[in-house]
Design a protein around this motif. Structure first.
Motif, PDB file in Angstrom:
ATOM      1  N   ASP A 142      -7.112  -3.782  35.654  1.00 17.53           N
ATOM      2  CA  ASP A 142      -7.288  -5.092  35.027  1.00 17.53           C
ATOM      3  C   ASP A 142      -8.616  -5.088  34.271  1.00 17.53           C
ATOM      4  O   ASP A 142      -9.683  -4.975  34.872  1.00 17.53           O
ATOM      5  N   ILE A 148       1.350  -8.147  36.007  1.00 16.07           N
ATOM      6  CA  ILE A 148       1.742  -7.285  34.888  1.00 16.07           C
ATOM      7  C   ILE A 148       2.691  -6.182  35.351  1.00 16.07           C
ATOM      8  O   ILE A 148       3.623  -5.815  34.628  1.00 16.07           O
ATOM      9  N   TRP A 207       1.096 -12.693  28.030  1.00 13.97           N
ATOM     10  CA  TRP A 207       0.955 -11.243  28.151  1.00 13.97           C
ATOM     11  C   TRP A 207       2.061 -10.550  27.364  1.00 13.97           C
ATOM     12  O   TRP A 207       3.229 -10.902  27.495  1.00 13.97           O
ATOM     13  N   ASP A 224      -8.717  -9.256  29.436  1.00 17.71           N
ATOM     14  CA  ASP A 224      -7.652  -9.636  28.499  1.00 17.71           C
ATOM     15  C   ASP A 224      -6.680  -8.496  28.228  1.00 17.71           C
ATOM     16  O   ASP A 224      -5.818  -8.595  27.361  1.00 17.71           O
ATOM     17  N   TYR A 263      -0.872  -3.849  28.298  1.00 16.83           N
ATOM     18  CA  TYR A 263      -0.521  -5.242  28.033  1.00 16.83           C
ATOM     19  C   TYR A 263      -1.785  -5.983  27.616  1.00 16.83           C
ATOM     20  O   TYR A 263      -2.868  -5.734  28.152  1.00 16.83           O
ATOM     21  N   SER A 264      -1.640  -6.892  26.662  1.00 15.31           N
ATOM     22  CA  SER A 264      -2.748  -7.688  26.163  1.00 15.31           C
ATOM     23  C   SER A 264      -2.421  -9.168  26.340  1.00 15.31           C
ATOM     24  O   SER A 264      -1.287  -9.589  26.105  1.00 15.31           O
ATOM     25  N   ASN A 265      -3.426  -9.942  26.741  1.00 16.01           N
ATOM     26  CA  ASN A 265      -3.258 -11.387  26.878  1.00 16.01           C
ATOM     27  C   ASN A 265      -3.538 -12.005  25.517  1.00 16.01           C
ATOM     28  O   ASN A 265      -4.668 -11.985  25.033  1.00 16.01           O
ATOM     29  N   ASN A 292      -4.904  -9.769  37.461  1.00 14.63           N
ATOM     30  CA  ASN A 292      -3.584  -9.821  36.819  1.00 14.63           C
ATOM     31  C   ASN A 292      -2.699  -8.607  37.089  1.00 14.63           C
ATOM     32  O   ASN A 292      -1.578  -8.560  36.612  1.00 14.63           O
TER      33      ASN A 292
END
Length: 124
Positions: free
Chosen positions: A73, A8, A112, A76, A105-107, A4
């Motif tokens: 990465d 991001i 996101w 999550d 950043y958090s999923n 990801n």
């Protein structure tokens, strides 16, 4: 950079652009409700106070230019580190400076969101 990371990095650039364009809808979507935003001056903002300052005109970002951004990465969560050149009018006073930042950043349910920003001002 796996998974990801690139997504991001692009999302964070979109967030920075939204701050400069006062794009409140994008900021509401990208910033987590429990955001902890630590400015290079050590001032803390929540999502509400950060957006409120922009809406009121107290804080006007005129440019945010990221560079040397790297992503870790963690599944999550994605941690970004990099440098940003920031141009801002705060309380009517124009200012321009560079910071080194860490951004998380958090999923959350497939979406996101930025949960943390911490920056340290670089010497000019």
């Amino acid at each position: 950079m796996a998974g990801n990371g690139q997504e991001i990095i692009a999302l964070d650039k979109k967030r920075m652009d939204a701050m400069c364009q006062k794009d409140i809808a994008t900021l509401n979507a990208v910033l987590a409700d429990d955001l902890v935003y630590t400015h290079s001056s050590a001032r803390l903002d929540t999502k509400q106070s950060l957006i409120g300052g922009m809406e009121s005109g107290k804080t006007v970002y005129t440019g945010i230019e990221p560079s040397d951004v790297k992503a870790q990465d963690l599944g999550d969560a994605v941690v970004l580190t990099g440098i940003a050149r920031i141009r801002v009018n705060s309380g009517g006073n124009p200012n321009s400076f560079s910071v080194r930042f860490t951004d998380v950043y958090s999923n959350r349910g497939g979406r996101w969101q930025m949960v943390t920003w911490q920056s340290t001002r670089l010497p000019e």
